[in-house]
Design a protein around this motif. Structure first.
Motif, PDB file in Angstrom:
ATOM      1  N   THR A  79       0.829  -1.213   0.000  1.00  0.00           N
ATOM      2  CA  THR A  79       0.000   0.000   0.000  1.00  0.00           C
ATOM      3  C   THR A  79       0.863   1.261   0.000  1.00  0.00           C
ATOM      4  O   THR A  79       0.357   2.352   0.274  1.00  0.00           O
ATOM      5  CB  THR A  79      -0.935   0.016   1.219  1.00  0.00           C
ATOM      6  N   ASP A  80       2.151   1.112  -0.291  1.00  0.00           N
ATOM      7  CA  ASP A  80       3.072   2.257  -0.389  1.00  0.00           C
ATOM      8  C   ASP A  80       3.150   3.050   0.905  1.00  0.00           C
ATOM      9  O   ASP A  80       3.272   4.281   0.889  1.00  0.00           O
ATOM     10  CB  ASP A  80       2.662   3.193  -1.535  1.00  0.00           C
ATOM     11  N   SER A  81       3.084   2.360   2.029  1.00  0.00           N
ATOM     12  CA  SER A  81       3.049   3.052   3.326  1.00  0.00           C
ATOM     13  C   SER A  81       4.362   2.968   4.090  1.00  0.00           C
ATOM     14  O   SER A  81       4.384   3.096   5.305  1.00  0.00           O
ATOM     15  CB  SER A  81       1.908   2.492   4.183  1.00  0.00           C
ATOM     16  N   LEU A  82       5.451   2.721   3.363  1.00  0.00           N
ATOM     17  CA  LEU A  82       6.799   2.786   3.934  1.00  0.00           C
ATOM     18  C   LEU A  82       7.022   1.839   5.116  1.00  0.00           C
ATOM     19  O   LEU A  82       7.046   2.270   6.272  1.00  0.00           O
ATOM     20  CB  LEU A  82       7.115   4.207   4.395  1.00  0.00           C
ATOM     21  N   PRO A  83       7.197   0.555   4.865  1.00  0.00           N
ATOM     22  CA  PRO A  83       7.517  -0.374   5.954  1.00  0.00           C
ATOM     23  C   PRO A  83       8.751   0.045   6.749  1.00  0.00           C
ATOM     24  O   PRO A  83       8.851  -0.268   7.936  1.00  0.00           O
ATOM     25  CB  PRO A  83       7.752  -1.698   5.222  1.00  0.00           C
ATOM     26  N   LEU A  84       9.675   0.759   6.103  1.00  0.00           N
ATOM     27  CA  LEU A  84      10.885   1.216   6.788  1.00  0.00           C
ATOM     28  C   LEU A  84      10.549   2.025   8.030  1.00  0.00           C
ATOM     29  O   LEU A  84      11.270   1.969   9.033  1.00  0.00           O
ATOM     30  CB  LEU A  84      11.726   2.063   5.815  1.00  0.00           C
ATOM     31  N   TRP A 106       9.303  12.182   6.417  1.00  0.00           N
ATOM     32  CA  TRP A 106       9.926  11.408   5.346  1.00  0.00           C
ATOM     33  C   TRP A 106      10.252  12.295   4.150  1.00  0.00           C
ATOM     34  O   TRP A 106      11.325  12.166   3.543  1.00  0.00           O
ATOM     35  CB  TRP A 106       9.028  10.256   4.924  1.00  0.00           C
ATOM     36  N   LEU A 107       9.351  13.201   3.805  1.00  0.00           N
ATOM     37  CA  LEU A 107       9.625  14.120   2.704  1.00  0.00           C
ATOM     38  C   LEU A 107      10.803  15.033   3.027  1.00  0.00           C
ATOM     39  O   LEU A 107      11.618  15.342   2.151  1.00  0.00           O
ATOM     40  CB  LEU A 107       8.383  14.958   2.389  1.00  0.00           C
ATOM     41  N   LEU A 108      10.925  15.446   4.284  1.00  0.00           N
ATOM     42  CA  LEU A 108      12.073  16.259   4.687  1.00  0.00           C
ATOM     43  C   LEU A 108      13.366  15.453   4.535  1.00  0.00           C
ATOM     44  O   LEU A 108      14.361  15.950   3.977  1.00  0.00           O
ATOM     45  CB  LEU A 108      11.909  16.731   6.125  1.00  0.00           C
ATOM     46  N   ALA A 153       6.256   7.455  -0.729  1.00  0.00           N
ATOM     47  CA  ALA A 153       7.212   6.348  -0.761  1.00  0.00           C
ATOM     48  C   ALA A 153       8.074   6.433  -2.015  1.00  0.00           C
ATOM     49  O   ALA A 153       9.280   6.165  -1.969  1.00  0.00           O
ATOM     50  CB  ALA A 153       6.479   5.014  -0.705  1.00  0.00           C
ATOM     51  N   LEU A 154       7.468   6.824  -3.124  1.00  0.00           N
ATOM     52  CA  LEU A 154       8.199   6.923  -4.385  1.00  0.00           C
ATOM     53  C   LEU A 154       9.002   8.210  -4.495  1.00  0.00           C
ATOM     54  O   LEU A 154       9.708   8.407  -5.484  1.00  0.00           O
ATOM     55  CB  LEU A 154       7.219   6.824  -5.559  1.00  0.00           C
TER      56      LEU A 154
END
Length: 214
Positions: A79-84, A106-108, A153-154
């Motif tokens: 779901t592109d929700s960043l498992p990291l 995350w964007l920062l 995520a992308l």
């Protein structure tokens, strides 16, 4: 060997962070503010997936969420929700506010790392400082990256630049282990999204083929 020193990389990271604040301001860093995510279809889907995953029990694999897209369920990776970030944050979920979002930070991070690795790649291609700065600026202003804000995520295009910095780097010196950096990058990228992981794996294959046969 063409390298860039740490002060220059630090300055690049600061400029990348400033670019983030110029584009988005400070509001997106508020972990309790989710309105900007729910206003777009893809980011709303990502946020909802994380919210369901956070409230669900643990399953195998650890990124699985059964209550979202039931009855089949899914994973926060699909779901592109960043498992990291989603998996470790689920571990400390009781300590987090509700609602909670991590897309802003995350964007920062992506802006900071984009600038850092853009400078690293530019330093491998050019010697003059002006040429390096201009090349790094072109990479940071790449439209293909700037339009990815709605798919956070992308937005991790810095992983491509990190892979290029490894691929364009000089031959390994004695005792150096570039393969460790490659596999660390691949492990991180696999926890971000399957698309960049695939691209980085292809870049690794191209790099190893070049070093072996060219």
């Amino acid at each position: 060997e063409r390298q860039v020193d740490r002060p220059a990389l630090t300055a690049a990271g600061i400029l990348g962070g400033m670019f983030y604040f110029v584009r988005f301001g400070f509001g997106f860093l508020n972990p309790g503010r989710v309105d900007w995510l729910l206003g777009m279809a893809d980011t709303a889907f990502n946020q909802l997936s994380w919210t369901f995953y956070r409230g669900d029990a643990w399953h195998w694999p650890p990124s699985a969420v059964r209550t979202f897209m039931a009855p089949g369920g899914t994973t926060v990776g699909l779901t592109d929700s960043l498992p990291l970030l989603a998996v470790p944050l689920k571990l400390i979920s009781p300590l987090l506010p509700d609602p909670f979002q991590y897309a802003g930070i995350w964007l920062l991070v992506s802006h900071v790392l984009m600038a850092v690795f853009a400078l690293k790649v530019a330093a491998l291609l050019f010697r003059p400082l002006v040429a390096r700065v201009l090349a790094a600026g072109v990479l940071v202003l790449c439209p293909a990256w700037l339009i990815r804000d709605g798919h956070f995520a992308l937005s991790a295009h810095w992983v491509y630049l990190a892979a290029l910095s490894l691929s364009l780097g000089p031959a390994a010196a004695a005792g150096d282990r570039p393969w460790l950096r490659w596999w660390l990058l691949l492990a991180i990228t696999a926890l971000i999204h399957p698309y960049p992981a695939t691209i980085c794996l292809l870049l690794l294959g191209a790099d190893q083929g070049r070093r072996l046969f060219v």
